[in-house]
Write a protein that holds these residues in place. Sequence first.
Motif, short mmCIF file in Angstrom:
data_model
loop_
_atom_site.label_atom_id
_atom_site.label_comp_id
_atom_site.label_asym_id
_atom_site.label_seq_id
_atom_site.Cartn_x
_atom_site.Cartn_y
_atom_site.Cartn_z
N THR A 28 0.68 -1.15 0.20
CA THR A 28 0.09 0.08 -0.05
C THR A 28 0.91 1.36 0.18
O THR A 28 2.12 1.18 0.56
CB THR A 28 -0.88 0.01 1.26
OG1 THR A 28 0.12 0.03 2.37
CG2 THR A 28 -1.61 -1.31 1.58
N PRO A 29 0.41 2.42 -0.49
CA PRO A 29 0.94 3.54 -0.48
C PRO A 29 1.24 4.11 0.94
O PRO A 29 2.36 4.68 1.23
CB PRO A 29 0.04 4.65 -1.08
CG PRO A 29 -1.12 4.03 -1.15
CD PRO A 29 -0.89 2.50 -1.08
N GLU A 30 0.42 3.86 1.97
CA GLU A 30 0.66 4.29 3.36
C GLU A 30 2.08 3.48 3.78
O GLU A 30 2.86 3.90 4.67
CB GLU A 30 -0.38 3.58 4.22
CG GLU A 30 -1.82 4.49 3.72
CD GLU A 30 -2.64 4.08 2.70
OE1 GLU A 30 -2.44 3.04 2.28
OE2 GLU A 30 -3.28 4.78 2.20
N VAL A 32 4.58 2.81 1.90
CA VAL A 32 5.66 3.68 1.39
C VAL A 32 5.95 4.73 2.25
O VAL A 32 7.08 5.12 2.53
CB VAL A 32 5.33 4.04 0.02
CG1 VAL A 32 6.55 5.17 -0.56
CG2 VAL A 32 5.13 2.90 -1.02
N ASP A 33 4.88 5.42 2.91
CA ASP A 33 4.94 6.71 3.58
C ASP A 33 5.80 6.39 4.91
O ASP A 33 6.65 6.88 5.32
CB ASP A 33 3.60 7.04 3.89
CG ASP A 33 2.97 7.56 2.90
OD1 ASP A 33 3.34 7.97 1.78
OD2 ASP A 33 1.58 7.87 3.18
N THR A 59 3.26 12.79 -3.38
CA THR A 59 3.83 11.50 -2.79
C THR A 59 4.49 11.54 -1.58
O THR A 59 4.31 10.62 -0.63
CB THR A 59 5.11 10.79 -3.84
OG1 THR A 59 4.35 10.94 -5.14
CG2 THR A 59 5.36 9.57 -3.66
N LYS A 220 4.12 5.98 -5.58
CA LYS A 220 3.01 5.51 -5.54
C LYS A 220 1.87 5.46 -6.48
O LYS A 220 1.62 6.43 -7.17
CB LYS A 220 2.54 6.21 -4.39
CG LYS A 220 3.37 6.18 -3.13
CD LYS A 220 2.85 6.76 -1.69
CE LYS A 220 2.45 8.01 -1.49
NZ LYS A 220 2.28 8.47 -0.34
N GLY A 221 1.26 4.37 -6.73
CA GLY A 221 0.15 4.30 -7.76
C GLY A 221 0.33 4.05 -9.13
O GLY A 221 1.57 4.25 -9.60
N ASP A 256 4.75 1.19 -4.04
CA ASP A 256 3.71 0.24 -3.80
C ASP A 256 3.42 -0.65 -5.07
O ASP A 256 4.22 -0.59 -6.10
CB ASP A 256 2.58 1.17 -3.48
CG ASP A 256 2.02 2.00 -4.79
OD1 ASP A 256 2.52 1.88 -5.65
OD2 ASP A 256 1.08 2.75 -4.29
#
Length: 267
Positions: A28-30, A32-33, A59, A220-221, A256
């Motif tokens: 998930t992108p979270e 990555v954060d 991002t 991300k994405g 992600d």
Amino acid sequence: MNRDTSLRKGDSLELYTPHQPELIIVPTPEQVDQIAAQHVIEQVLGKQDLVLILPTGNTPIGMYDIIANAYAQGAVSFSKARIFNLDEYWPLPWGHPDSYFRYMQERFYTRTDIDSERYHIPHSHVNDPEFEAYLYETLLQKYGPADLAVVGIGPGLTCHIGFNEKGSAADSRTRLVELSEETIAENKKHFSRPEDMPRTALTMGIANILATKRVILLAKGEGKAAGIQRTLEGGIGADAPASFLRFHPNATFIMDRGATHLLSIKP
Ligand code: F6R
């Protein structure tokens, strides 16, 4: 003004040998954060006077939130760190709400203890952008090479890092650049008045990014998938500036699933 883009004493020729970047792929992108924030926090905990290069854009928003929370909980301090931003639009009036300076004020500078003398971003409002680029390059030379650069990647197949659009050379340094039509179309959506979006920007160059001790690229994405595939699986060259990161001996891509779904080789 004559811009000197040649290699500097101390720039390593090592940088021009291809390396396999470390690839961290998370669902998930979270995540990555989370991982990106953790890297930044660990680095500054390990070296208080860390010199950091940071990006703006969509991002890293989650990464900045996590870093700000960690600061609020007393887990990290940036009081001795020094920060350079990758780029800034030019021209924009000082303090324009859509400038990267304001973005950084809102997301990082005012939410941590970084000293205002210790953060640097090209000025968007100056009359002489070439001179501003020269001053910024001088500061980068004075305090660099940075310990860590965090970068995003441009939309579609732009593969830009900073605002180094297609055609940017491996030895490019801080300068005024023309933004690509694709970048303008994507980024003007984030301006409260799209017609305010400048067609030019000040950016540090590929050589400034390659000179850092460590580089982290965040993606991300699915909108980044074609660019990531081109960057990691195509040739290294100025038609995909992010591919130059494959010359860096210590580059990590944190991505992600969406951003990596076109990669043919999954680590
Ligand atoms: C911004 C920057 C750009 C962005 C890139 C991705 O400081 O240097 O290279 O990282 O355009 O932008 P987002 O994250 O909005 O997709």
